[in-house]
Motif scaffolding. Sequence first.
Motif, mmCIF file in Angstrom:
data_model
loop_
_atom_site.group_PDB
_atom_site.id
_atom_site.type_symbol
_atom_site.label_atom_id
_atom_site.label_comp_id
_atom_site.label_asym_id
_atom_site.label_seq_id
_atom_site.Cartn_x
_atom_site.Cartn_y
_atom_site.Cartn_z
ATOM 1 N N TRP A 63 2.368 -50.124 15.265
ATOM 2 C CA TRP A 63 3.602 -50.794 15.675
ATOM 3 C C TRP A 63 4.819 -50.100 15.086
ATOM 4 N N ASP A 64 4.663 -49.523 13.897
ATOM 5 C CA ASP A 64 5.758 -48.733 13.328
ATOM 6 C C ASP A 64 6.070 -47.540 14.228
ATOM 7 N N GLN A 65 5.038 -46.942 14.795
ATOM 8 C CA GLN A 65 5.245 -45.807 15.691
ATOM 9 C C GLN A 65 5.949 -46.246 16.978
ATOM 10 N N VAL A 66 5.588 -47.429 17.485
ATOM 11 C CA VAL A 66 6.259 -47.959 18.675
ATOM 12 C C VAL A 66 7.733 -48.196 18.380
ATOM 13 N N ASP A 67 8.014 -48.801 17.220
ATOM 14 C CA ASP A 67 9.400 -49.109 16.867
ATOM 15 C C ASP A 67 10.235 -47.843 16.688
#
Length: 551
Positions: free
Chosen positions: A519-523
């Motif tokens: 999710w950090d990568q998505v953000d």
Amino acid sequence: GADEFRAEGVACYRQFISGLLDLTDNIVGDRVVPPPHTVRYDIDDPYLVVAADRGTASFSDLANGIAAEHGFWLGDAFASGGSAGYDHKELGVTARGAWVSVTEHFARRGVDVQTDRLRVVGIGDMSGDVFGNGLLRSRSVQLVAAFDHRHVLLDPDPDPARSFAERQRLFDLPRSSWDDVDRTTLSAGAMVHPRSVKQAQLTPEVQALLGTTATTLTTPELVRAVLALDVDLLYLGGIGTFVRASTESDDDVGDPANREVRITAPELRAAVVGEGANLGITPRARVELALGGTQLNADAVDNSAGVDTSDHEVNLKILLGLAETAGRIDRAGRDQLLAAAAEDVVTTVLRHVRDQHRALTRAEAASQQELDTFLEVLGALARSGRIDRRTNALPGEEELDRRRRAGLGLVRPELAVLMAAEKVRLTEVVLGSSLPDGPALDVLALDYLPAALREVAGDLVHAHPLRREIVTTRLVNEVVDRMGTTWVTSTCRRTGSDEPTVLGAYWAARTTRDLGDLWDQVDAAGPDDRDDAWDRAVAQFDEAVEAALPA
């Protein structure tokens, strides 16, 4: 006079709040105590809080005093804000949340709201919390027109820097209206028209701005012309319903005070709408606007940061009350910790607005490809009474057939209703299960705390009376915002598992396989790359959840 009017208002408010508390369960020690001499038909429910709003925002301390007189368990957590709470105007939190949505809308259009000029129409004035703070979020704004119940401002070609400085000055005054604006800061032909005057004499520059050859307009005509301006952004920061659907009448809308100035959805030409205020646009008008290409969410999404901040304040005060009782801090120390945590709280709630906005963006695309799956969830929510299709302006079968033929899905305002109702449903189901009681979700309770509070009260969070609700809300929000509104329903149908089992498997996969970094990568991804990063994350979570589910 004004003092007598306020005294009467205080007396009515005191009577109202006292009546509510007389009928509310209380917590004494570690048990729920129902109100005396009262027949109850509901379950134990001692959770009652007061949210400050326009007109009663200054009554928070009064409400907390009444709660103290009643010995109500929440103490000064009963009413958010007040002398020991979070001042929403000072933090600017509601407006900052609305501008998260505005920023996201324009980012999809390749526009940076901090550097690219935005031509804006606003409803409100600089003395208001939501409008005033909102119109100070960017120095690139060209506020070409605005109105409140007193004046109409028209500034055909404002200089962004000079205009920003003047808005800041007006905001800093104890009280202000558009009539207080320094006329030397306005562009050629600018006007400040009192709404008490029936006719407005237009300057040539205002005629050009409004696209009219008329030299005079009635005041209602002028306000309607402002609402219909072809601009980048319409920002709602004042009270009233100003846009209805073309299929609605003014009688359908109510709000007779704004009947003469209201426009229909097809007349609105702003590319983006930011709803810092509530009820500015009817639900049917939002849908009509979205189908016509206007980018907007719904007021419950755009201005949710204020309510979210109040929720955090209440929960943190409850926790710090435990620390007070344990003798770790005194009241002054509690207040210092609350103040120290303020920006952490604001950062958290603004992230929630962003996550909801991006979830709607993803759902909008997904519903075009998987409309029947979304309709399955919608139908279940309608049958259970959690959604009223008519009240929420959700499409009927004829409209759905039209959209299928056109390759269309649900639009953002519809998806906002669906997402909220599904979160409520899942929250109720999880709270009715044993999932929130297990140690696996403890980290959700601890991570809820701002850093300033963890050292003093981190170990007490497990004794928080609302721990189950906190961890459940956090889990449900993450799953729906990240995996999608229909994901739990689809996974349950595919695997034969129930909702708590699926949500528990999600959390097990996230923590034991360390998938949170996805999710950090998505953000971190930009708008052009985010969908690919999101698809990869969902695929990995799907695989991990399948593996975590019982055979």
